[in-house]
Design a protein around this motif. Structure first.
Motif, PDB file in Angstrom:
ATOM      1  N   UNK A   1      -8.427  -2.271   5.225  1.00  0.00           N
ATOM      2  CA  UNK A   1      -7.476  -2.613   4.203  1.00  0.00           C
ATOM      3  C   UNK A   1      -6.185  -3.269   5.053  1.00  0.00           C
ATOM      4  N   UNK A   2      -5.888  -2.866   6.131  1.00  0.00           N
ATOM      5  CA  UNK A   2      -4.817  -3.356   6.983  1.00  0.00           C
ATOM      6  C   UNK A   2      -5.182  -3.926   8.207  1.00  0.00           C
ATOM      7  N   UNK A   3      -4.955  -5.362   8.172  1.00  0.00           N
ATOM      8  CA  UNK A   3      -5.411  -6.092   9.143  1.00  0.00           C
ATOM      9  C   UNK A   3      -5.708  -5.433  10.872  1.00  0.00           C
ATOM     10  N   UNK A   4      -4.548  -5.112  11.338  1.00  0.00           N
ATOM     11  CA  UNK A   4      -4.411  -4.792  12.673  1.00  0.00           C
ATOM     12  C   UNK A   4      -4.281  -3.379  12.744  1.00  0.00           C
ATOM     13  N   UNK A   5      -4.850  -2.615  11.554  1.00  0.00           N
ATOM     14  CA  UNK A   5      -4.893  -0.955  11.600  1.00  0.00           C
ATOM     15  C   UNK A   5      -5.623  -0.541  13.032  1.00  0.00           C
ATOM     16  N   UNK A   6      -6.764  -0.941  13.043  1.00  0.00           N
ATOM     17  CA  UNK A   6      -7.618  -0.552  14.531  1.00  0.00           C
ATOM     18  C   UNK A   6      -6.924  -0.831  15.599  1.00  0.00           C
ATOM     19  N   UNK A   7      -6.142  -1.856  15.900  1.00  0.00           N
ATOM     20  CA  UNK A   7      -5.372  -2.187  17.084  1.00  0.00           C
ATOM     21  C   UNK A   7      -4.084  -1.249  17.192  1.00  0.00           C
ATOM     22  N   UNK A   8      -3.574  -0.732  16.246  1.00  0.00           N
ATOM     23  CA  UNK A   8      -2.617   0.424  16.082  1.00  0.00           C
ATOM     24  C   UNK A   8      -3.026   1.819  16.313  1.00  0.00           C
TER      25      UNK A   8
ATOM     26  N   UNK B   1      -4.809   6.123  -7.084  1.00  0.00           N
ATOM     27  CA  UNK B   1      -5.635   5.922  -5.779  1.00  0.00           C
ATOM     28  C   UNK B   1      -6.980   6.246  -5.798  1.00  0.00           C
ATOM     29  N   UNK B   2      -7.918   5.252  -5.430  1.00  0.00           N
ATOM     30  CA  UNK B   2      -9.314   5.490  -5.094  1.00  0.00           C
ATOM     31  C   UNK B   2      -9.638   5.102  -3.650  1.00  0.00           C
ATOM     32  N   UNK B   3     -10.319   5.874  -3.022  1.00  0.00           N
ATOM     33  CA  UNK B   3     -10.832   5.871  -1.719  1.00  0.00           C
ATOM     34  C   UNK B   3     -11.658   4.518  -1.532  1.00  0.00           C
ATOM     35  N   UNK B   4     -12.399   4.180  -2.508  1.00  0.00           N
ATOM     36  CA  UNK B   4     -13.504   3.221  -2.479  1.00  0.00           C
ATOM     37  C   UNK B   4     -12.878   1.818  -2.812  1.00  0.00           C
ATOM     38  N   UNK B   5     -11.479   2.060  -3.453  1.00  0.00           N
ATOM     39  CA  UNK B   5     -10.849   0.738  -3.683  1.00  0.00           C
ATOM     40  C   UNK B   5      -9.301   0.528  -3.226  1.00  0.00           C
ATOM     41  N   UNK B   6      -9.146   0.844  -2.113  1.00  0.00           N
ATOM     42  CA  UNK B   6      -7.862   0.710  -1.419  1.00  0.00           C
ATOM     43  C   UNK B   6      -7.609  -0.913  -1.199  1.00  0.00           C
TER      44      UNK B   6
END
Length: 391
Positions: A340-347, A19-24
């Motif tokens: 990285x997750x398309x609807x992440x902000x909506x959820x 895991x890398x925070x800059x490459x999720x």
């Protein structure tokens, strides 16, 4: 397959899945998890935007040094956290009957002990009863016999508790070991479980609140798998989740999530906490970081601090660190997972306007605000601690 047998990239010492925070990597849409209905998940904590602060429970552990001294060379395999894995389960090589006897032993010794238990309360109640009914007894022996019996029971419990606190580590070394197969694995970036291995970035982190029978509230850190259709537990409707219990305020839970992310992020050195100090040279990123002089501390900083400090001095340091965690501004940070997750902000769920003062019952009004939107240019860069000592 053990952690030591997992394929690593020779050039870096980590698997390609690390895991890398800059490459999720990009992921699929986050589905609605109906199994979370009815639970009070107060807020979802953000990915990235590290503050490099550890929870006080880990920064100034009260037990690690005693275990480190006793276990010695075997400490690497017997500790909960090392440079490869953060274990979430203890495997015990004991029989069920032994576990039952041990449970009764611990309950008895801790409940009736004069030291740290209810011994003095029980003794006081019996002493009052003895005084009230002393004249109704046929003799002084009959009057004081119950008090003497209670004193003997509580005294025995006190002795047994002292023996437990002194020798329980021997049991720990001889019969217990933290599982390599149920753990957060830094080298691979995977979370190993009984139902399979899952990427660390597929878990969402929440603060869950529960209300006790007398109205008291309890908060804990919950890591819940984002895609329940892929991680449903057998013979259960529940999805895969992990519980991190950290003593103290809500801010301590934020610090625990900050520490766990940095532990899994191979672009960052290991968190500078006592439990993993003996293994810093075994982790490639941390070794390079320390050899470059960025840590700014001796290799045995924590070991020497605990060896040369009194109990009162450590208590003072612990309380000062607790105040530091509680005064840190934890809110107002973007969430890298939105990229990285398309609807992440909506959820998303709002976060408390003031994290440090947050603590409420579900029927009370609370002010929640939206966190800033994540942007690739500002948040995808490789983060490193500042020149101060990583805390």
């Amino acid at each position: 397959m053990s952690l030591q047998d997992e394929p690593l990239v020779p050039a870096e010492g980590y698997a390609e899945t690390a895991y890398r925070a800059d490459a999720i990597p990009e992921q699929s849409y986050a589905p609605q998890n109906d199994m979370l209905r009815g639970r009070v998940l107060e807020t979802r904590l953000p990915w990235g935007s590290y503050l490099w602060i550890n929870p006080t429970t880990n920064q100034y552990s009260e037990s690690w040094f005693q275990e480190y001294l006793y276990i010695g060379d075997d400490y690497h395999d017997y500790t909960m956290i090392n440079e490869s894995r953060w274990s979430q389960r203890v495997d015990e090589d004991v029989y069920v009957l032994y576990r039952f006897v041990r449970f009764i032993f611990v309950i008895f010794s801790h409940l009736f002990s004069f030291v740290g238990g209810g011994g003095w309360f029980i003794f006081g109640v019996m002493a009052v009863c003895t005084i009230l009914f002393i004249f109704a007894a046929d003799s002084l022996l009959q009057a004081f016999a119950p008090l003497a019996i209670v004193t003997a029971i509580c005294g025995t419990a006190t002795l047994l508790r002292q023996l437990w606190e002194k020798y329980s580590i021997k049991f720990y070394k001889g019969n217990r070991n933290w599982s390599n197969d149920y753990a957060f694995c830094r080298r691979t970036g995977m979370v190993k479980t009984d139902i399979g291995d899952f990427p660390f970035y597929e878990f969402d982190t929440y603060i869950e609140m529960r209300v006790g029978t007398q109205g008291s509230q309890f908060h804990s850190l919950k890591l819940i798998h984002r895609y329940p259709h892929r991680s449903r537990l057998p013979h259960s409707k529940s999805s895969l989740e992990f519980d991190f219990t950290v003593g103290g305020s809500i801010a301590q839970l934020y610090a625990a999530w900050d520490m766990l992310q940095r532990y899994m992020d191979v672009s960052q050195p290991l968190p500078d906490i006592p439990q993993v100090e003996p293994f810093r040279h075994l982790d490639p990123t941390t070794k390079a970081y320390d050899e470059a002089g960025k840590r700014g501390r001796p290799a045995t900083y924590w070991r020497d601090l605990y060896a040369n400090s009194s109990t009162e001095e450590l208590k003072t340091l612990r309380e000062a660190h607790r105040a530091e965690v509680d005064s840190t501004i934890w809110g107002g940070r973007p969430d890298l997972m939105e990229l990285s997750v398309p609807n992440y902000r909506e959820t998303r769920k709002g976060e408390p306007e003031d994290v440090n003062d947050f603590g409420r019952f579900p029927w009370k009004a609370g002010t929640f605000v939206d966190r800033p939107e994540a942007t690739p240019s500002a948040d995808s860069t490789d983060q490193q601690p500042n020149d101060e000592h990583p805390r």
